[in-house]
Design an enzyme around this catalytic site. Structure first.
Site, PDB file in Angstrom:
ATOM      1  N   ARG A 282       3.098  -1.920  -5.831  1.00  0.00           N
ATOM      2  CA  ARG A 282       3.248  -0.746  -6.764  1.00  0.00           C
ATOM      3  C   ARG A 282       4.253  -0.002  -6.730  1.00  0.00           C
ATOM      4  O   ARG A 282       4.990   0.587  -7.473  1.00  0.00           O
ATOM      5  CB  ARG A 282       1.705  -0.068  -7.000  1.00  0.00           C
ATOM      6  CG  ARG A 282       1.585   0.813  -5.860  1.00  0.00           C
ATOM      7  CD  ARG A 282       0.059   1.498  -5.760  1.00  0.00           C
ATOM      8  NE  ARG A 282      -0.912   0.408  -5.865  1.00  0.00           N
ATOM      9  CZ  ARG A 282      -1.988   0.425  -6.586  1.00  0.00           C
ATOM     10  NH1 ARG A 282      -2.123   1.309  -7.380  1.00  0.00           N
ATOM     11  NH2 ARG A 282      -2.952  -0.511  -6.346  1.00  0.00           N
TER      12      ARG A 282
ATOM     13  N   PRO B 147       5.171  -4.644  -0.890  1.00  0.00           N
ATOM     14  CA  PRO B 147       5.191  -3.561  -1.523  1.00  0.00           C
ATOM     15  C   PRO B 147       5.026  -4.195  -2.970  1.00  0.00           C
ATOM     16  O   PRO B 147       5.409  -4.975  -3.467  1.00  0.00           O
ATOM     17  CB  PRO B 147       6.529  -2.820  -1.475  1.00  0.00           C
ATOM     18  CG  PRO B 147       7.587  -4.279  -1.095  1.00  0.00           C
ATOM     19  CD  PRO B 147       6.683  -4.550  -0.185  1.00  0.00           C
TER      20      PRO B 147
ATOM     21  N   GLY C 262       0.966  -1.404   0.149  1.00  0.00           N
ATOM     22  CA  GLY C 262      -0.037   0.119  -0.056  1.00  0.00           C
ATOM     23  C   GLY C 262       0.703   1.296  -0.169  1.00  0.00           C
ATOM     24  O   GLY C 262       0.136   2.364  -0.106  1.00  0.00           O
TER      25      GLY C 262
ATOM     26  N   CYS D 253     -14.407  -1.885 -28.326  1.00  0.00           N
ATOM     27  CA  CYS D 253     -15.820  -1.691 -28.665  1.00  0.00           C
ATOM     28  C   CYS D 253     -16.609  -1.693 -27.475  1.00  0.00           C
ATOM     29  O   CYS D 253     -17.365  -2.650 -27.047  1.00  0.00           O
ATOM     30  CB  CYS D 253     -16.544  -2.776 -29.634  1.00  0.00           C
ATOM     31  SG  CYS D 253     -18.138  -2.515 -30.140  1.00  0.00           S
TER      32      CYS D 253
HETATM   33  C1  PLP Z   1      -2.230  -8.579   0.837  1.00  0.00           C
HETATM   34  C2  PLP Z   1      -1.689  -7.648  -0.132  1.00  0.00           C
HETATM   35  N1  PLP Z   1      -0.459  -7.244  -0.052  1.00  0.00           N
HETATM   36  C3  PLP Z   1      -0.018  -6.483  -0.823  1.00  0.00           C
HETATM   37  C4  PLP Z   1      -0.527  -5.838  -1.840  1.00  0.00           C
HETATM   38  C5  PLP Z   1       0.207  -4.904  -2.782  1.00  0.00           C
HETATM   39  O1  PLP Z   1      -0.469  -3.639  -2.743  1.00  0.00           O
HETATM   40  P1  PLP Z   1       0.406  -2.100  -3.264  1.00  0.00           P
HETATM   41  O2  PLP Z   1       0.619  -2.686  -4.659  1.00  0.00           O
HETATM   42  O3  PLP Z   1      -0.597  -1.099  -3.266  1.00  0.00           O
HETATM   43  O4  PLP Z   1       1.726  -1.923  -2.598  1.00  0.00           O
HETATM   44  C6  PLP Z   1      -1.939  -5.922  -1.987  1.00  0.00           C
HETATM   45  C7  PLP Z   1      -2.869  -5.345  -3.170  1.00  0.00           C
HETATM   46  O5  PLP Z   1      -3.813  -5.492  -3.109  1.00  0.00           O
HETATM   47  C8  PLP Z   1      -2.355  -7.277  -1.092  1.00  0.00           C
HETATM   48  O6  PLP Z   1      -3.842  -7.315  -1.344  1.00  0.00           O
END
Ligand code: PLP
Length: 473
Positions: free
Chosen positions: A322, A320, A258, A391
């Site tokens: 994203r 992590p 997150g 489409c």
């Molecule tokens: C359990 C869990 N861990 C890690 C992540 C990775 O989140 P982010 O890509 O936002 O770091 C997610 C994303 O949905 C998740 O569900």
């Protein structure tokens, strides 16, 4: 001597040494975007190995700034292309998987079982057996019932399973509701009131199950530090209560993923979006701030409750996704068609990249900054209606529902013509991993740009034959 005219400022989206306009064209680690399209076709996913490495180095620096061991497990659902997984492994972090398929890919990419954690709400008996057999670091259990499933799998395989309980502590964040996962309305995890009984159940058969930790993922693209701290406090309090009740010490606290990414590469182009949306998309939260805040609350609580010896034994896990891969990837797309609506005067650019390549464009109306790769240093002073090839009238890059999550027009240089190549930035996460061949569109190729600008093909473009691969008739 004649006065030198100062060089014009670099475009706002520039990341020096990585994403740059050179001789007017977009370059990625020195590789010319237009040459990549010429060699590999359009649309094209482009990933940057140096950027993956520098994103991971930023996480590792954050870990070095706190006094507890930190284990990073890359959330492979963000992008599980094998070359990406290899780059992540070589950069020195571990991995989180969400299915038997991702477990298979992680092992095949060379991750050791002790580097793997396995999340998921609906694991099958076979998936659990594979995880137990491989002796991975942790199976993150999503319900009290799943403890029984893991126990049964461990009995069948004849090995002990390492588990972690996933908690859903009712913590809200300022992200999209679909990206929030710590609310009681979310489908994930075990509630705080269930946790004591769940731990007791998990500790019943120590020959079959070893309880190693507790886990939360509050959601994605979380712009503030407080929800992370609150989540850590909730897990810490459960850890202490478990120790006091049973004498069992948990070894790790997993704070999930997150950590946000700045998707607004040029804030001036998003000034029509509501402030809350801008704050979320343009969040800049350092991983070190997250770790600091989490440990601060745990330390205060440990001191107040005479439990510092427990904190001394804890490893912190982060998952992590994203923040490793989002800004290390982009999609190159070509304008294939153009039209001007006489009634509105709008100029429409129809590209070859639809929401089938970036599913979050339709599920979350996600904003990806759009630039011209062909004229990367020309001022983006003209508004266009930009749309993909599918489409489906929702396959557009602007606000069509009146929800104001996207701008009404996308800003590009004046007089964009067909064949101009555009780039959707920060699209390395949840893009290729979610792509599907809707409308009979073979999936694109992907390249990985290495240090020095060499681009390796890391996914071949699908063919029409691939469209038939699974069908039986
Ligand atoms: C359990 C869990 N861990 C890690 C992540 C990775 O989140 P982010 O890509 O936002 O770091 C997610 C994303 O949905 C998740 O569900």
């Amino acid at each position: 001597m004649p006065a030198q005219t100062p060089a014009p400022p670099a475009p706002a989206w520039t990341i020096p040494g990585y994403l740059e306009a050179r001789a007017g064209r977009l370059h990625i680690d020195g590789a010319d975007a237009l040459e990549l399209v010429r060699a590999h076709g359009s649309p094209l996913y482009v990933f940057s190995e140096p950027r993956i490495r520098s994103n991971i180095a930023r996480l590792q620096r954050a870990a070095a700034s706190v006094d507890r061991p930190v284990k990073f497990c890359y959330a492979s659902k963000a992008n599980s292309n094998m070359a990406v997984l290899t780059a992540v492994r070589e950069a020195g972090i571990d991995i989180e998987v969400n299915s038997g398929g991702e477990l298979f890919k992680a092992l095949r990419a060379g991750f050791q079982p002790a580097q793997i954690i396995f999340n998921g709400t609906s694991k099958t008996g076979d998936e659990l057996e594979d995880a137990v057999r491989a002796e991975i670091y942790s199976i993150n259990v999503d319900s009290v019932y799943e403890i029984e499933l893991v126990e049964a799998a461990a009995r069948r395989v004849g090995k002990r399973a390492n588990i972690t309980l996933r908690l859903v502590p009712e913590i809200g964040t300022r992200s999209h509701i679909g990206l929030q996962t710590a609310l009681l309305t979310s489908k994930f995890g075990i509630t705080s009131t269930e946790v004591p009984a769940a731990f007791r159940r998990a500790l019943e058969n120590p020959d079959l199950i070893r309880v190693g930790g507790i886990h939360i993922h509050i959601g994605s693209q979380t712009p503030d530090v407080e929800p992370f701290a609150e989540a850590f406090r909730a897990m810490w309090e459960h850890l202490v209560a478990l120790y006091r009740e049973t004498g069992h010490t948990l070894e790790h606290i997993n704070l999930g993923g997150g950590i946000p990414v700045n998707y607004l590469r040029d804030r001036s182009q998003a000034d029509t979006l509501p402030a809350a949306e801008r704050d979320m998309l343009g969040a800049s939260l350092e991983p070190s701030e997250v770790l600091d805040a989490a440990l601060r609350v745990a330390r205060e609580s440990a001191r107040a409750t005479d439990a510092e010896h427990l904190l001394d034994r804890v490893t912190i896990l982060l998952e992590p996704g994203r923040s490793v891969i989002a800004d290390a990837g982009l999609v190159l797309t070509t304008v294939r068609n153009i039209k001007r609506r006489p009634e509105t005067g709008d100029v429409w650019l129809l590209t070859d990249a639809g929401f089938n390549l970036l599913l979050s464009m339709t599920t979350y109306k996600w904003y990806y900054h759009l630039i011209s790769a062909t004229r990367a240093d020309a001022p983006p002073d003209t508004g266009y209606k930009v749309a993909g090839p599918l489409c489906d009238s929702g396959d557009v890059y602007f606000d069509i529902e009146g929800e104001r999550r996207l701008p009404d027009y996308r800003m590009l240089p004046a007089d964009v013509r067909p064949d101009e190549v555009l780039a959707l930035l920060n699209s390395g996460a949840y893009s290729l991993a979610q792509a599907f061949p809707y409308n009979g569109r073979p999936l694109p190729a992907a390249v990985m740009v290495r240090e020095g600008g060499r681009a390796d093909l890391v996914r071949r473009r699908d063919t029409y034959e691939d469209l038939l691969a699974g069908d039986i008739w």
